[in-house]
Write an enzyme that holds these catalytic residues in place. Sequence first.
Site, PDB file in Angstrom:
ATOM      1  N   ASP A   1       0.722   3.752   5.978  1.00 38.85           N
ATOM      2  CA  ASP A   1       0.952   3.371   4.580  1.00 38.85           C
ATOM      3  C   ASP A   1       0.658   4.528   3.629  1.00 38.85           C
ATOM      4  O   ASP A   1       1.555   5.079   2.995  1.00 38.85           O
ATOM      5  CB  ASP A   1       0.057   2.186   4.211  1.00 38.85           C
TER       6      ASP A   1
ATOM      7  N   GLY B   1      -7.298  20.924  18.997  1.00 40.21           N
ATOM      8  CA  GLY B   1      -7.009  22.354  18.942  1.00 40.21           C
ATOM      9  C   GLY B   1      -7.478  23.073  20.200  1.00 40.21           C
ATOM     10  O   GLY B   1      -7.789  22.438  21.209  1.00 40.21           O
ATOM     11  N   GLY B   2      -7.560  24.380  20.130  1.00 42.14           N
ATOM     12  CA  GLY B   2      -7.928  25.178  21.296  1.00 42.14           C
ATOM     13  C   GLY B   2      -9.423  25.260  21.546  1.00 42.14           C
ATOM     14  O   GLY B   2      -9.850  25.844  22.539  1.00 42.14           O
TER      15      GLY B   2
ATOM     16  N   GLU C   1       1.452  -1.195   8.247  1.00 41.65           N
ATOM     17  CA  GLU C   1       0.676  -0.054   8.740  1.00 41.65           C
ATOM     18  C   GLU C   1       0.623   0.097  10.270  1.00 41.65           C
ATOM     19  O   GLU C   1       1.034   1.101  10.830  1.00 41.65           O
ATOM     20  CB  GLU C   1      -0.759  -0.195   8.195  1.00 41.65           C
TER      21      GLU C   1
ATOM     22  N   GLN D   1       0.788  -1.252   0.000  1.00 43.62           N
ATOM     23  CA  GLN D   1       0.000   0.000   0.000  1.00 43.62           C
ATOM     24  C   GLN D   1       0.813   1.292   0.000  1.00 43.62           C
ATOM     25  O   GLN D   1       0.483   2.241  -0.714  1.00 43.62           O
ATOM     26  CB  GLN D   1      -0.950   0.016   1.201  1.00 43.62           C
TER      27      GLN D   1
HETATM   28  C1  LIG Z   1       5.965  -4.647   3.197  1.00 46.32           C
HETATM   29  C2  LIG Z   1       7.019  -5.655   3.592  1.00 46.32           C
HETATM   30  C3  LIG Z   1       6.908  -5.977   5.077  1.00 46.32           C
HETATM   31  C4  LIG Z   1       6.733  -6.936   2.783  1.00 46.32           C
HETATM   32  O1  LIG Z   1       7.744  -7.882   3.001  1.00 46.32           O
HETATM   33  P1  LIG Z   1       7.898  -9.133   2.010  1.00 46.32           P
HETATM   34  O2  LIG Z   1       6.551  -9.584   1.575  1.00 46.32           O
HETATM   35  O3  LIG Z   1       8.739 -10.150   2.677  1.00 46.32           O
HETATM   36  O4  LIG Z   1       8.565  -8.518   0.696  1.00 46.32           O
HETATM   37  P2  LIG Z   1      10.068  -7.999   0.483  1.00 46.32           P
HETATM   38  O5  LIG Z   1      10.041  -6.539   0.292  1.00 46.32           O
HETATM   39  O6  LIG Z   1      10.968  -8.522   1.545  1.00 46.32           O
HETATM   40  O7  LIG Z   1      10.419  -8.694  -0.888  1.00 46.32           O
HETATM   41  C5  LIG Z   1      10.467 -10.116  -0.945  1.00 46.32           C
HETATM   42  C6  LIG Z   1      11.480 -10.592  -1.937  1.00 46.32           C
HETATM   43  O8  LIG Z   1      10.923 -10.484  -3.249  1.00 46.32           O
HETATM   44  C7  LIG Z   1      11.913 -10.049  -4.128  1.00 46.32           C
HETATM   45  N1  LIG Z   1      11.324  -9.427  -5.328  1.00 46.32           N
HETATM   46  C8  LIG Z   1      10.390  -8.460  -5.362  1.00 46.32           C
HETATM   47  N2  LIG Z   1      10.119  -8.149  -6.651  1.00 46.32           N
HETATM   48  C9  LIG Z   1      10.871  -8.943  -7.422  1.00 46.32           C
HETATM   49  C10 LIG Z   1      11.023  -9.092  -8.827  1.00 46.32           C
HETATM   50  N3  LIG Z   1      10.320  -8.368  -9.699  1.00 46.32           N
HETATM   51  N4  LIG Z   1      11.890 -10.012  -9.270  1.00 46.32           N
HETATM   52  C11 LIG Z   1      12.610 -10.770  -8.420  1.00 46.32           C
HETATM   53  N5  LIG Z   1      12.521 -10.669  -7.081  1.00 46.32           N
HETATM   54  C12 LIG Z   1      11.644  -9.764  -6.584  1.00 46.32           C
HETATM   55  C13 LIG Z   1      12.695  -9.052  -3.293  1.00 46.32           C
HETATM   56  O9  LIG Z   1      13.916  -8.784  -3.883  1.00 46.32           O
HETATM   57  C14 LIG Z   1      12.803  -9.830  -1.978  1.00 46.32           C
HETATM   58  O10 LIG Z   1      13.844 -10.776  -2.071  1.00 46.32           O
HETATM   59  P3  LIG Z   1      15.021 -10.919  -0.960  1.00 46.32           P
HETATM   60  O11 LIG Z   1      14.322 -11.147   0.335  1.00 46.32           O
HETATM   61  O12 LIG Z   1      15.779 -12.108  -1.439  1.00 46.32           O
HETATM   62  O13 LIG Z   1      15.799  -9.678  -0.965  1.00 46.32           O
HETATM   63  C15 LIG Z   1       8.435  -5.142   3.266  1.00 46.32           C
HETATM   64  O14 LIG Z   1       8.569  -4.986   1.882  1.00 46.32           O
HETATM   65  C16 LIG Z   1       8.757  -3.814   3.952  1.00 46.32           C
HETATM   66  O15 LIG Z   1       9.051  -3.749   5.155  1.00 46.32           O
HETATM   67  N6  LIG Z   1       8.751  -2.709   3.164  1.00 46.32           N
HETATM   68  C17 LIG Z   1       9.111  -1.399   3.635  1.00 46.32           C
HETATM   69  C18 LIG Z   1       8.045  -0.788   4.506  1.00 46.32           C
HETATM   70  C19 LIG Z   1       6.712  -0.717   3.823  1.00 46.32           C
HETATM   71  O16 LIG Z   1       6.548  -0.131   2.779  1.00 46.32           O
HETATM   72  N7  LIG Z   1       5.728  -1.303   4.507  1.00 46.32           N
HETATM   73  C20 LIG Z   1       4.350  -1.098   4.207  1.00 46.32           C
HETATM   74  C21 LIG Z   1       3.858  -1.834   3.083  1.00 46.32           C
HETATM   75  S1  LIG Z   1       2.214  -1.289   2.783  1.00 46.32           S
END
Ligand SMILES: CC(C)(COP(=O)(O)OP(=O)(O)OC[C@H]1O[C@@H](n2cnc3c(N)ncnc32)[C@H](O)[C@@H]1OP(=O)(O)O)[C@@H](O)C(=O)NCCC(=O)NCCS
Length: 414
Positions: A167, A245-246, A138, A16
């Site tokens: 988010d 607020g106030g 979030e 998001q």
């Molecule tokens: C949101 C979040 C918790 C999700 O975590 P997640 O589902 O494990 O996803 P990740 O971002 O770790 O990505 C997973 C993997 O997919 C891989 N990936 C994503 N797109 C890819 C693509 N097009 N091709 C190949 N690999 C891809 C990433 O490189 C990652 O691999 P790695 O762990 O080997 O480095 C995390 O991305 C995060 O903390 N983001 C920052 C904060 C944020 O925006 N949070 C709110 C989201 S609404």
Amino acid sequence: MKALEGVRILDMTHVQSGPTCTQLLAWFGADVIKVERPGTGDPTRGQLRDIPDVDSLYFTMLNHNKRSITLNTKHETGKEIFTRLIEECDVLVENFAPGALDRMGFSWERIQEINPRIISASIKGFGPGPYEDLKVYENVAQCAGGAASTTGFDDGPPTVTGAQIGDSGTGLHLATGILAALLHREKSGKGQRVECAMQDGVLNLCRVKLRDQQRLAHGPLTEYPQYPNGTFGEAVPRGGNASGGGQPGWVVKCKGWETDPNAYIYVITQAAAFAGLAKVMGKEEWLEDPEWNTPAARLPKLEKMFEEIENWTKTLTKFEVMEKLNPVNVPCGPILSMKEVAEEPALRKTGTVVEVDHPERGKYLTVGNPIKLSDSPAEVKRSPLLGEHTDEILKEVIGFNEDQIAAAKDAGAV
Ligand SMILES: CC(C)(COP(=O)(O)OP(=O)(O)OC[C@H]1O[C@@H](n2cnc3c(N)ncnc32)[C@H](O)[C@@H]1OP(=O)(O)O)[C@@H](O)C(=O)NCCC(=O)NCCS
């Protein structure tokens, strides 16, 4: 002409926070190329589905006006394509877990080397510090940013808000940074890094609570329900429905509250409009009574005052209360349910609530661009299907021919 026409965004965002940012840039007219992992794409495509095998509303409502390319950025050919896309784009936006882009082989230094004009924008849960490596969603941000400890009632637990301030709030912050960096690039010719931590974004939106933390050192927070009878600890307490607020404010019941959970209205007893409020309520005697006729006299008995106001509002519907209070300039807000918001004709008219047609799900409602530009009105277009524009982007943006596209597909890169 669209405000951001000619700006090309390499959108590596998911879930998001990041998608909110790039959707806004797309509404302003940027060409947003959403890079998604082959096979699955953005995980929200499959989350909270209301119709089997159809992109969820979670995904469709956050990815309007974008194009989708599937690309495995960990595959050798995929990396080459990704490098070409970095060369051709103005902004790269990502919200992967910390270090994910580096692990793909695309550190900020490498990105700059490929395209010194590119702006590289990221959202992470936390900024540099003890929590910088954490994955964050979030509600983690709402808790860590000070929102949860200050939301809810004194006798209840910390509470998260329904508004996605972690988010979507951080996505909006990031978009502001990107626009500033684009303007800066006009003069400097160089791109730069734009970073926004969700904890910081939430804290920015909780600015008044940090204000109150400092006021607390100088005495009780008189507009909070804890004053004058309750106690204050070392930290800002949960303020219930007190106004930030106030001007004192509170949520009061209206006719039908026994069965309708949203038969309530927020009333602000602004000093300048107090006489009008007292008269409308039939409480003219308050205006002569030194116990009631000044803000200072009312302050220690806000609870009693709102009880009296509620005795009056309970005799009317929330819209009837509004009709009576608006002419006497008493600020008030009916508690609108999501159903009422969705059906509100004025919001439909301005395009803030829009109906969109989708080839697989049919018609659905979404929130359009809340920011209105007079010369660049936003037209909301449906979200892309997974990989819908892969060939088109490979051809148009990086100049691949049919054979190269076929080879990339055979190799499993796209
Ligand atoms: C949101 C979040 C918790 C999700 O975590 P997640 O589902 O494990 O996803 P990740 O971002 O770790 O990505 C997973 C993997 O997919 C891989 N990936 C994503 N797109 C890819 C693509 N097009 N091709 C190949 N690999 C891809 C990433 O490189 C990652 O691999 P790695 O762990 O080997 O480095 C995390 O991305 C995060 O903390 N983001 C920052 C904060 C944020 O925006 N949070 C709110 C989201 S609404």
